[in-house]
Write a protein that holds these residues in place. Sequence first.
Motif, PDB file in Angstrom:
ATOM      1  N   ASP A 271     -33.218  13.403   5.635  1.00 21.55           N
ATOM      2  CA  ASP A 271     -33.135  14.282   6.804  1.00 21.55           C
ATOM      3  C   ASP A 271     -33.073  13.409   8.055  1.00 21.55           C
ATOM      4  O   ASP A 271     -34.081  12.861   8.495  1.00 21.55           O
ATOM      5  CB  ASP A 271     -34.353  15.200   6.839  1.00 21.55           C
ATOM      6  N   PHE A 272     -31.875  13.267   8.611  1.00 13.92           N
ATOM      7  CA  PHE A 272     -31.707  12.477   9.828  1.00 13.92           C
ATOM      8  C   PHE A 272     -31.909  13.321  11.075  1.00 13.92           C
ATOM      9  O   PHE A 272     -32.210  12.797  12.140  1.00 13.92           O
ATOM     10  CB  PHE A 272     -30.309  11.853   9.881  1.00 13.92           C
ATOM     11  N   GLY A 273     -31.743  14.610  10.970  1.00 14.82           N
ATOM     12  CA  GLY A 273     -31.800  15.481  12.138  1.00 14.82           C
ATOM     13  C   GLY A 273     -33.166  15.564  12.779  1.00 14.82           C
ATOM     14  O   GLY A 273     -33.293  15.492  14.002  1.00 14.82           O
ATOM     15  N   THR A 274     -34.215  15.705  11.983  1.00 14.31           N
ATOM     16  CA  THR A 274     -35.567  15.864  12.535  1.00 14.31           C
ATOM     17  C   THR A 274     -36.013  14.633  13.324  1.00 14.31           C
ATOM     18  O   THR A 274     -36.470  14.770  14.460  1.00 14.31           O
ATOM     19  CB  THR A 274     -36.560  16.199  11.408  1.00 14.31           C
ATOM     20  N   PRO A 275     -35.898  13.414  12.785  1.00 18.44           N
ATOM     21  CA  PRO A 275     -36.304  12.262  13.591  1.00 18.44           C
ATOM     22  C   PRO A 275     -35.461  12.101  14.865  1.00 18.44           C
ATOM     23  O   PRO A 275     -35.993  11.733  15.918  1.00 18.44           O
ATOM     24  CB  PRO A 275     -36.103  11.067  12.664  1.00 18.44           C
ATOM     25  N   LEU A 276     -34.167  12.378  14.772  1.00 16.41           N
ATOM     26  CA  LEU A 276     -33.326  12.239  15.962  1.00 16.41           C
ATOM     27  C   LEU A 276     -33.702  13.269  17.024  1.00 16.41           C
ATOM     28  O   LEU A 276     -33.703  12.966  18.226  1.00 16.41           O
ATOM     29  CB  LEU A 276     -31.853  12.380  15.593  1.00 16.41           C
ATOM     30  N   ARG A 277     -34.057  14.500  16.615  1.00 19.89           N
ATOM     31  CA  ARG A 277     -34.507  15.508  17.576  1.00 19.89           C
ATOM     32  C   ARG A 277     -35.828  15.101  18.221  1.00 19.89           C
ATOM     33  O   ARG A 277     -36.040  15.313  19.419  1.00 19.89           O
ATOM     34  CB  ARG A 277     -34.641  16.871  16.890  1.00 19.89           C
TER      35      ARG A 277
END
Length: 138
Positions: free
Chosen positions: A96-102
């Motif tokens: 899951d790359f989206g959560t850390p980037l958010r």
Amino acid sequence: MSTSMHPAAPDHLPWFIPAPGGSDLLLVGTALFLLAAIVAVGLIFLRLHTLPERLAHKSQKLQFEIVAVLGLIALLTHQHIFWVAALLLALIDLPDFGTPLRRIAGSTEKLAGIPPGDGNREADEIERASLAAQKREH
């Protein structure tokens, strides 16, 4: 004229040989069996074809959608490589790359003094102002 039976003829005929004007039970039974077999094989084929989608159903939404599209392409084009790719993608857990980037974006906005989530809106306003200035120059 009397009809006599041939001496080599059997006394009775097997059940699957119909009498004159009767219905052929073996033909009807074979047709029903063939119809049931075709439906069963079709259901097994469709169940096997949707295997990647059922495997990816528990994963992330984007991964599930990609697997579903690959399965649909495989069904419509009869190119089995798309089905194999969908199966491999369904079996792999993508990180899951989206959560850390958010979270990084929210922290950066907080450091810049912008309420979290408003950074995109301010970037849009800056871009609109820059486009308006470019139009004025022309």
